[in-house]
Design an enzyme around this catalytic site. Sequence first.
Site, short mmCIF file in Angstrom:
data_model
loop_
_atom_site.label_atom_id
_atom_site.label_comp_id
_atom_site.label_asym_id
_atom_site.label_seq_id
_atom_site.Cartn_x
_atom_site.Cartn_y
_atom_site.Cartn_z
N GLN A 1 -0.65 -1.54 2.71
CA GLN A 1 -1.89 -2.11 2.20
C GLN A 1 -3.05 -1.70 3.10
O GLN A 1 -4.22 -1.93 2.78
CB GLN A 1 -1.80 -3.64 2.16
CG GLN A 1 -0.69 -4.16 1.27
CD GLN A 1 -0.49 -5.65 1.44
OE1 GLN A 1 -1.16 -6.46 0.79
NE2 GLN A 1 0.40 -6.04 2.33
N HIS B 1 -3.91 0.93 -1.09
CA HIS B 1 -5.32 0.52 -1.19
C HIS B 1 -6.27 1.59 -0.68
O HIS B 1 -7.43 1.29 -0.34
CB HIS B 1 -5.53 -0.81 -0.45
CG HIS B 1 -4.79 -1.94 -1.07
ND1 HIS B 1 -4.45 -3.09 -0.39
CD2 HIS B 1 -4.28 -2.10 -2.32
CE1 HIS B 1 -3.78 -3.92 -1.19
NE2 HIS B 1 -3.66 -3.33 -2.37
N GLY C 1 4.08 -7.55 8.67
CA GLY C 1 2.67 -7.77 9.00
C GLY C 1 1.78 -8.04 7.82
O GLY C 1 0.64 -7.60 7.80
C1 BV8 Z 1 -5.77 -5.77 -9.22
C2 BV8 Z 1 -8.80 -2.50 0.62
C3 BV8 Z 1 -5.56 -5.32 -11.51
C4 BV8 Z 1 -10.26 -2.83 0.82
C5 BV8 Z 1 -7.76 -4.58 -0.18
C6 BV8 Z 1 -9.66 -11.46 -10.30
C7 BV8 Z 1 -9.91 -10.21 -10.85
C8 BV8 Z 1 -9.07 -9.14 -10.61
C9 BV8 Z 1 -7.98 -9.30 -9.80
C10 BV8 Z 1 -7.76 -10.53 -9.25
C11 BV8 Z 1 -8.55 -11.62 -9.49
N1 BV8 Z 1 -8.04 -12.69 -8.81
C12 BV8 Z 1 -6.96 -12.31 -8.14
C13 BV8 Z 1 -6.78 -11.01 -8.40
C14 BV8 Z 1 -5.78 -10.17 -7.90
C15 BV8 Z 1 -6.30 -9.64 -6.56
C16 BV8 Z 1 -5.66 -10.52 -5.51
O1 BV8 Z 1 -4.51 -10.37 -5.22
N2 BV8 Z 1 -6.43 -11.48 -4.97
C17 BV8 Z 1 -5.85 -12.40 -4.00
C18 BV8 Z 1 -6.78 -12.55 -2.80
C19 BV8 Z 1 -5.58 -13.71 -4.70
N3 BV8 Z 1 -5.86 -8.28 -6.46
C20 BV8 Z 1 -6.66 -7.29 -6.86
O2 BV8 Z 1 -7.81 -7.42 -7.21
C21 BV8 Z 1 -6.01 -5.92 -6.84
N4 BV8 Z 1 -6.23 -5.27 -8.08
O3 BV8 Z 1 -5.23 -6.83 -9.33
O4 BV8 Z 1 -6.02 -4.91 -10.26
C22 BV8 Z 1 -6.74 -5.88 -12.20
C23 BV8 Z 1 -7.87 -5.11 -12.31
C24 BV8 Z 1 -8.97 -5.61 -13.01
C25 BV8 Z 1 -8.91 -6.90 -13.57
C26 BV8 Z 1 -7.74 -7.67 -13.40
C27 BV8 Z 1 -6.67 -7.17 -12.73
C28 BV8 Z 1 -6.60 -5.06 -5.75
C29 BV8 Z 1 -6.33 -5.69 -4.41
C30 BV8 Z 1 -6.70 -4.70 -3.31
C31 BV8 Z 1 -7.86 -5.24 -2.52
N5 BV8 Z 1 -8.14 -4.35 -1.39
N6 BV8 Z 1 -7.99 -3.70 0.83
C32 BV8 Z 1 -10.56 -3.18 2.25
O5 BV8 Z 1 -9.64 -3.23 3.09
O6 BV8 Z 1 -11.76 -3.38 2.54
S1 BV8 Z 1 -6.90 -5.99 0.13
C33 BV8 Z 1 -6.80 -6.21 1.80
O7 BV8 Z 1 -6.45 -7.55 1.98
C34 BV8 Z 1 -5.66 -5.45 2.43
O8 BV8 Z 1 -5.51 -4.18 1.89
C35 BV8 Z 1 -4.47 -6.32 2.19
O9 BV8 Z 1 -3.87 -6.05 0.96
C36 BV8 Z 1 -5.10 -7.67 2.13
C37 BV8 Z 1 -4.89 -8.35 3.44
O10 BV8 Z 1 -3.60 -8.77 3.43
P1 BV8 Z 1 -2.70 -8.50 4.71
O11 BV8 Z 1 -2.58 -7.06 4.92
O12 BV8 Z 1 -1.48 -9.29 4.50
O13 BV8 Z 1 -3.55 -9.06 5.91
P2 BV8 Z 1 -3.76 -10.59 6.32
O14 BV8 Z 1 -4.82 -10.64 7.34
O15 BV8 Z 1 -3.85 -11.42 5.08
O16 BV8 Z 1 -2.39 -10.97 7.02
C38 BV8 Z 1 -2.05 -10.34 8.23
C39 BV8 Z 1 -0.65 -10.80 8.52
O17 BV8 Z 1 -0.22 -10.13 9.70
C40 BV8 Z 1 -0.57 -12.29 8.81
O18 BV8 Z 1 0.52 -12.84 8.08
C41 BV8 Z 1 -0.27 -12.36 10.31
O19 BV8 Z 1 0.57 -13.44 10.63
C42 BV8 Z 1 0.44 -11.07 10.53
N7 BV8 Z 1 0.34 -10.53 11.89
C43 BV8 Z 1 -0.64 -10.71 12.79
N8 BV8 Z 1 -0.33 -10.02 13.93
C44 BV8 Z 1 0.86 -9.41 13.70
C45 BV8 Z 1 1.30 -9.73 12.40
N9 BV8 Z 1 2.44 -9.27 11.89
C46 BV8 Z 1 3.20 -8.49 12.67
N10 BV8 Z 1 2.85 -8.12 13.92
C47 BV8 Z 1 1.70 -8.57 14.46
N11 BV8 Z 1 1.37 -8.23 15.72
#
Ligand code: BV8
Length: 260
Positions: free
Chosen positions: A116, A134, A201
Amino acid sequence: MDYKHKGTLSKGGMVNMDEIKNAVELLLKARRVSALTGAGMSAESGIQTFRDKDGIWTKMDPMKWATREGYLENPRLVWEWYEARRNQVKNSKPNDGHRAMAEFEKIFGHFSVATQNIDGFHKLSGSKNVHELHGNIFRNKCFDENKILEELDESTIPPRCPHCGALARPDVVWFGEVLPQEVWEAAFDDAKNSDVYMVVGTSGTVYPAAGLAAIAKKNDAKVVIINPEDSEIDLLADVLIKGKSGEVLPEILRGLQAGK
Ligand code: BV8
């Protein structure tokens, strides 16, 4: 199979060794292994995650600004946000977790990573079979034509497409945008056909990426989750390792090398 881990793992050192051994035992029996990685994979490289306390969300809400609408509302703010993140990546480097994961390609018959992350660190650390779900923060494309731009008209900020004059934009998948078709299909197939699926992660909150773990599980993969905190998909774990990827993955690699 017995091996002594070299490093001292954070969170009390031995706390995860049994879980790591369980993961190694599953992996030693696996031919096809794939992984889903998230921002936590690059946390030890100094790249802010989205949801951790000093994460990206706290300053700029990606739900608002990592979108087409957000970009059109304030192109300069969003472009400079990505420029700041590009600089953060340029001033960082892959960590031991990325390097260990790159080694997995030499151990398993088939190994792939669906990430991601947009930092390019998996490829930079030697992984070849990488699906950038992504996109990649260092690639730009035309906002209107959607074509990758090797050159930009930098006379304005944000820069523009030199062919049609539309805004340039980072080649990343914003919220509300579909993932690149072939990349998604390849990641889907890898999840569906894996013997072991590693989830490293990620908070498991963003779909469809986070759904890959359930696809793997539904197709009889064993799921190994590596994360120091709870995630939204922990229920899928056959092995749950509470630890940092930069520490746990090298331990798993050591176990595989000792056990193979
Ligand atoms: C889609 C790029 C179909 C940009 C990213 C309304 C309209 C449309 C869609 C939606 C909607 N409502 C919801 C959705 C679906 C939406 C979604 O999922 N929303 C969520 C928030 C509810 N998804 C989308 O929109 C996707 N497209 O559905 O298309 C569609 C199309 C049109 C109409 C309808 C449907 C597209 C999603 C992609 C978004 N782009 N990134 C940028 O980066 O600027 S997302 C971005 O956030 C990342 O890429 C990643 O995916 C996400 C973050 O998540 P994580 O990577 O898990 O990071 P996070 O900080 O959350 O967690 C970190 C973890 O690491 C923690 O658990 C922590 O404990 C752990 N950690 C910390 N340190 C360590 C560790 N682990 C290991 N070792 C360590 N040392």
